[in-house]
Write a protein that holds these residues in place. Sequence first.
Motif, short mmCIF file in Angstrom:
data_model
loop_
_atom_site.label_atom_id
_atom_site.label_comp_id
_atom_site.label_asym_id
_atom_site.label_seq_id
_atom_site.Cartn_x
_atom_site.Cartn_y
_atom_site.Cartn_z
N VAL A 39 0.81 -1.23 -0.11
CA VAL A 39 -0.05 -0.14 0.09
C VAL A 39 1.02 1.16 -0.09
N GLU A 40 0.23 2.35 -0.35
CA GLU A 40 1.07 3.88 -0.31
C GLU A 40 0.89 4.12 1.09
N LEU A 41 2.20 4.60 1.59
CA LEU A 41 2.28 5.22 2.93
C LEU A 41 1.46 6.54 2.80
N PRO A 42 0.56 6.86 3.77
CA PRO A 42 -0.45 7.96 4.08
C PRO A 42 0.67 9.32 4.23
N LYS A 43 0.32 10.36 3.60
CA LYS A 43 1.05 11.53 4.06
C LYS A 43 0.98 11.96 5.73
N GLU A 44 -0.12 11.63 6.16
CA GLU A 44 -0.27 11.99 7.66
C GLU A 44 0.69 11.27 8.38
N ARG A 56 5.00 9.54 11.93
CA ARG A 56 4.49 8.33 13.02
C ARG A 56 5.06 7.02 12.29
N ASP A 57 4.98 6.04 13.31
CA ASP A 57 5.46 4.81 13.02
C ASP A 57 4.32 3.78 13.08
N PHE A 58 3.31 4.15 12.88
CA PHE A 58 1.95 3.44 12.47
C PHE A 58 1.09 3.99 11.51
N MET A 59 0.22 3.22 11.07
CA MET A 59 -0.63 3.66 10.30
C MET A 59 -2.22 2.82 10.29
N ASP A 60 -3.13 3.44 9.90
CA ASP A 60 -4.48 2.96 9.79
C ASP A 60 -4.62 1.99 8.53
N LEU A 61 -4.75 0.56 8.83
CA LEU A 61 -5.01 -0.13 7.51
C LEU A 61 -6.39 -0.68 7.77
N ARG A 62 -7.28 -0.26 7.21
CA ARG A 62 -8.66 -0.68 7.28
C ARG A 62 -9.36 -0.83 8.62
N GLY A 63 -8.79 0.05 9.42
CA GLY A 63 -9.50 -0.09 10.74
C GLY A 63 -8.52 -0.51 11.66
N GLY A 110 3.44 -10.58 7.06
CA GLY A 110 2.74 -11.34 7.88
C GLY A 110 3.55 -12.53 8.52
N ASN A 111 3.67 -13.00 9.79
CA ASN A 111 4.56 -13.64 10.32
C ASN A 111 3.54 -14.17 11.21
N GLY A 112 2.83 -15.27 10.86
CA GLY A 112 1.94 -16.05 11.83
C GLY A 112 0.47 -15.09 11.91
N THR A 113 0.12 -14.80 12.94
CA THR A 113 -1.11 -13.97 13.35
C THR A 113 -0.54 -12.46 13.45
N ASN A 114 0.51 -12.10 13.26
CA ASN A 114 1.20 -10.68 13.45
C ASN A 114 1.21 -10.12 12.20
N LYS A 115 1.00 -8.65 11.85
CA LYS A 115 1.51 -8.07 10.92
C LYS A 115 2.37 -7.02 11.16
N THR A 116 3.21 -6.60 10.20
CA THR A 116 4.18 -5.31 10.56
C THR A 116 4.55 -4.90 9.06
N GLY A 117 4.70 -3.64 9.05
CA GLY A 117 4.82 -2.70 7.62
C GLY A 117 6.39 -2.36 7.56
N LEU A 118 6.98 -2.61 6.14
CA LEU A 118 8.15 -2.12 6.00
C LEU A 118 8.17 -1.01 4.78
N VAL A 119 8.52 0.15 5.37
CA VAL A 119 8.40 1.48 4.43
C VAL A 119 9.64 1.33 3.63
N VAL A 120 9.59 1.52 2.27
CA VAL A 120 10.64 1.44 1.33
C VAL A 120 10.39 2.13 0.02
N ASP A 121 11.24 3.00 -0.46
CA ASP A 121 11.03 3.74 -1.65
C ASP A 121 10.51 3.19 -2.93
N ARG A 122 10.84 2.11 -3.12
CA ARG A 122 10.53 1.50 -4.64
C ARG A 122 10.06 -0.15 -4.58
N LEU A 123 8.91 -0.28 -5.26
CA LEU A 123 8.61 -1.74 -5.51
C LEU A 123 9.05 -2.12 -6.65
#
Length: 734
Positions: A615-620, A624-631, A659-672
């Motif tokens: 997903v795209e990193l929101p400007k807001e 911050r080190d977290f975001m709202d991902l569909r609630g 995703g690692n098991g039931t946990n989710k984490t995001g990695l912020v990168v420049d390019r896909l």
Amino acid sequence: MSFEDEMKAALDTFVVESRELLQDMEDGLLGLEHDDNPHDAIGAIFRAAHTIKGSAGLFGLDHIVHFTHVVESILDMLRNEEIAVSSDLIAVLLPCRDHISNLIDGVASGHIEGTAEQLSAGTALHEQLSKFADGNSPDQRSDIAQQHEQHAQSSGGGLVDSGNWYLSLRFGSDCLRNGMDPLSFIRYLSTLGDVINLITITDNIPQLDQMDAESCYLGFEVVLKSSASKEAIENVFEFVREDSVIRIVPPRSKIDEYIDIINNLPNDDELLGEILIKSGVLTKHELEECLNLQKQRQGITRGETHEAPIGEILVKQEMLQEPILNAALHKQQQVKDTKAREKQNIRVDAERLDRLIDLVGELVIAGAGANLRATKSNDVALLESTSEVMRLVEEVRDSALQLRMVPIGTTFSRFQRVVRDVSIELGKDILLEISGGDTEVDKSVVDKIGDPLMHLVRNSMDHGIEAASIRIARGKPAQGTLRLNAYHESGSIVIEVSDDGGGLNRDKILAKAIEKGLVSEGTALSDKEIYALIFEPGFSTADQISNLSGRGVGMDVVKRNVTSLRGSIDIDSEIGVGATMRIRMPLTLAIIDGFLVGVGKSSFVIPLDQVVECVELPKECAERDFMDLRGEVLPFIRLRKMFEIEGAEPRRQNVVVIGNGTNKTGLVVDRLMGEFQTVIKPLGKLFGHLQGIGGSTILGSGEVALILSVTSMTQHYSRMEQKRLLAVPQNSNR
């Protein structure tokens, strides 16, 4: 290949197959006590010991033959129900199995004869075995083999009365090429009885200029005085049975059986008759009757040949209808085809498979380079060709990796012995339950996961499962249960070690961690984070030091080994109910499907099976080190910040959700940069201390990209953030 090399190859095969048989033998022994109908298992154990003894005899390994013969005698008495299955008997047979394994290991290391220590250990085990045979022998003699032979002869225990066996042997021409020495079979026959007549047949030896030094032209006519069973004598020739002609006639057999030999050996009639008469197998009158009957049945004179097949003769004489003959021939061909398919299974050296995987890895890298250059050239035809090549390379890769996939049940079954021995040492009654044994994983993973599993199993038995008196007081059955389970999940293999013991004491672990300074008092930690503290170096809550645990070593080794395999480990526990240690690892350690991302001028590869979405990193979220991902709150890690990558951030950044098991984490990168077949290259000892990096790979451009170890990286990042937050108040007070 020289004869010495062939013999060494045959001996190596003997070692490998013997080890497999010993593992089967151990599995069978461990299951005897709980088997309601142990007859089949006892037979399998007996056959394993018998095969090892017979194979050892072929190579002249007399120390293995001598020791295994006594074990085989006890197993034969067990098979014939002359002695009963008992815990005491199994407690002796298991060390006997270990001693045979020790002898095999000695052969593998080049010791063809037993050492003094091995002979002494074997004698001690023979004395222990003699206690189980003493009650069945009238003379109470210490030699078990003699006891069993005497008892079997008096009671008919599977043996026949001593008599003259007639053996007609014609070894295949490839016998020597296959590493087999015909004389070794004759020597081994002498261990079953007395060879009272032996004639070497040399009629098939060609002229000297036509002779092949590697071909076998020998045959033997043997008269063996023995009380062994026909099965035992047949098993002597187990390794040459398919390529040779082996005919065995028991004492006092019907004349027809000797006629069959004469029919199949037309050139040896006179020699055969001489042997039969001299050995006492037949009288001269009986031999003449055999020859006359042979002439009558063939309808020919001595010395002539008959070329017509028996089926054709029967049809011509209207004794058999042609459709029935055709059906029989078709069935015969089906049997031959089935046997041919059975022979297609071959044993491949693991080093050759590793070499194949390495070459496939290089092919993947070369293909990626060709695909990159095709993309830059904008040549449509070339792009189509390289795409097809990459598709085929991917299929070759998957097929090559599949060759190394083995069921993990083989590793699980080895813990049957561990659980039994440790249970006795701890004075606990513990049952091992295994599930998911058919789950397949790369052999390289299986080889490296054994040690971590050993630590977890022993720890669960020592710390987890309570003593019988405590379990009964808590309303539990006196027998504890340890479970090993495996299953596939999201391209990974999950291995669980569970017990129904007392569970982990959360408060005790936290108090010990605070005492050791691992965490600060008042720090809010989840249950999983507290349980994970037991993997810290030197951490232990054991009240007493035992031979198994309590020294603060082992669990940190488990975590380090699992992490080195790009895996993770977590714990679920409930007080009074039990605990589950869960290891999650990739299916293979060689080649993976990856997702290539870029940060600044650096490239990173994320294992594709852990990528959920992008997903795209929101400007807001810039600060911050977290975001709202569909609630749902999604914490993320900025790779630029973590790896201190220089350069300005682009206006548009992306978040790779992992995703690692039931946990989710995001990695912020420049390019896909898309999917990428990744050949994993180790970083080497110099970079072994790096956290969050599982290896490296070479891109099609020739550049090096780092492979992220997601689990290790997230744990390392959490520790970094925790230290940073703890340091903030101290800095503000200054």
